[in-house]
Design an enzyme around this catalytic site. Structure first.
Site, PDB file in Angstrom:
ATOM      1  N   ILE A 117       0.865  -1.173   0.000  1.00 16.29           N
ATOM      2  CA  ILE A 117       0.000   0.000   0.000  1.00 16.29           C
ATOM      3  C   ILE A 117       0.902   1.222   0.000  1.00 16.29           C
ATOM      4  O   ILE A 117       1.925   1.256   0.694  1.00 16.29           O
ATOM      5  CB  ILE A 117      -0.951   0.020   1.214  1.00 16.29           C
ATOM      6  N   HIS A 118       0.537   2.226  -0.789  1.00 13.86           N
ATOM      7  CA  HIS A 118       1.351   3.430  -0.901  1.00 13.86           C
ATOM      8  C   HIS A 118       0.497   4.652  -0.577  1.00 13.86           C
ATOM      9  O   HIS A 118      -0.425   4.988  -1.332  1.00 13.86           O
ATOM     10  CB  HIS A 118       1.918   3.564  -2.310  1.00 13.86           C
ATOM     11  N   TYR A 119       0.769   5.279   0.544  1.00 13.86           N
ATOM     12  CA  TYR A 119       0.128   6.530   0.930  1.00 13.86           C
ATOM     13  C   TYR A 119      -1.394   6.440   0.971  1.00 13.86           C
ATOM     14  O   TYR A 119      -2.083   6.716  -0.003  1.00 13.86           O
ATOM     15  CB  TYR A 119       0.539   7.664  -0.027  1.00 13.86           C
ATOM     16  N   VAL A 133      -1.921  -1.857  -3.876  1.00 10.37           N
ATOM     17  CA  VAL A 133      -2.885  -0.785  -3.647  1.00 10.37           C
ATOM     18  C   VAL A 133      -2.214   0.543  -3.977  1.00 10.37           C
ATOM     19  O   VAL A 133      -1.182   0.888  -3.409  1.00 10.37           O
ATOM     20  CB  VAL A 133      -3.378  -0.783  -2.185  1.00 10.37           C
ATOM     21  N   ALA A 135      -1.625   4.741  -4.519  1.00 12.67           N
ATOM     22  CA  ALA A 135      -1.588   5.849  -3.578  1.00 12.67           C
ATOM     23  C   ALA A 135      -2.955   6.493  -3.419  1.00 12.67           C
ATOM     24  O   ALA A 135      -3.731   6.594  -4.361  1.00 12.67           O
ATOM     25  CB  ALA A 135      -0.570   6.893  -4.051  1.00 12.67           C
TER      26      ALA A 135
END
Length: 211
Positions: A117-119, A133, A135
């Site tokens: 997951i990014h941000y 996932v 940002a």
């Protein structure tokens, strides 16, 4: 008549693993018996915070925790996991090779191997292995009326008995940037959610949602 027979009566409630969200309770029960441990081969930034106030924190070999990140127990940070700068992880299990990008918040969630997951905000969710996932994701995990989350499974509605539940994905799910998800959403393996969408119903395996 030939052999001695012994039976044991169990007076405690047996834990179930019928539905994926039962993993949350099993994780909590297993980690609360452990003690905080940080591998000598883990890389923890000097500005990172490891908070053991509410439970143990276990950080495995090869894990990296960036500057100003906070890990609040009970938590398991697996082998070669990356927790980026300014990330906040609490009450969660991050399995081997998973990634929590900078400025992300991951709460009471489970990331299987190589999920990322990014941000964004991931609450009370399970990401299957190799799920990516983008940002800016926001997972809604509570109803407005704060009643139990109900999940649709095989044309039946199941009461999870949980007040908070985000998303549960299968293996290799792709979620685009700035996506939003409603509480108790199931995403089948190999499914794809295009950027900027709000997902308010289950997605079947191999399905591609563009609008």
């Amino acid at each position: 008549k030939r052999e001695q027979v012994i039976w044991i009566k169990n007076t405690q409630k047996a834990e179930s693993l019928k539905y994926p969200w039962h993993l949350f309770r099993l994780f909590q029960q297993s980690i609360e018996k452990e003690k905080t441990s940080i591998s000598k081969n883990a890389q923890i930034a000097k500005t990172a915070v490891i908070d053991k106030t509410y439970g143990p924190v276990i950080i495995d070999s090869g894990a990296r925790v960036g500057d100003f990140a906070k890990i609040s127990g009970p938590c398991y940070i697996g082998k070669d996991v990356l927790v980026g700068d300014y990330a906040f992880v609490r009450g969660s299990s991050l399995e081997a090779g998973s990634i929590v990008g900078a400025n992300s918040e991951v709460v009471r969630s489970i990331l299987f191997e190589k999920a990322s997951i990014h941000y964004g905000y991931l609450g009370d969710s399970i990401l299957g292995s190799e799920t990516q996932v983008g940002a800016g994701i926001i997972t809604a995990n509570k109803r407005f009326d704060r009643k139990n989350i109900r999940v649709r499974i095989k044309n039946k509605t199941v009461d999870t008995e949980l007040k908070a539940l985000g998303i549960i994905t299968g293996h290799n799910v792709q979620i685009g940037i700035r996506a939003n998800t409603m509480p108790g959403i199931l995403l089948g393996e190999n499914s794809t959610i295009y950027p900027g969408l709000t997902v308010d119903k289950n997605i079947t395996e191999n399905e591609i949602i563009k609008k």
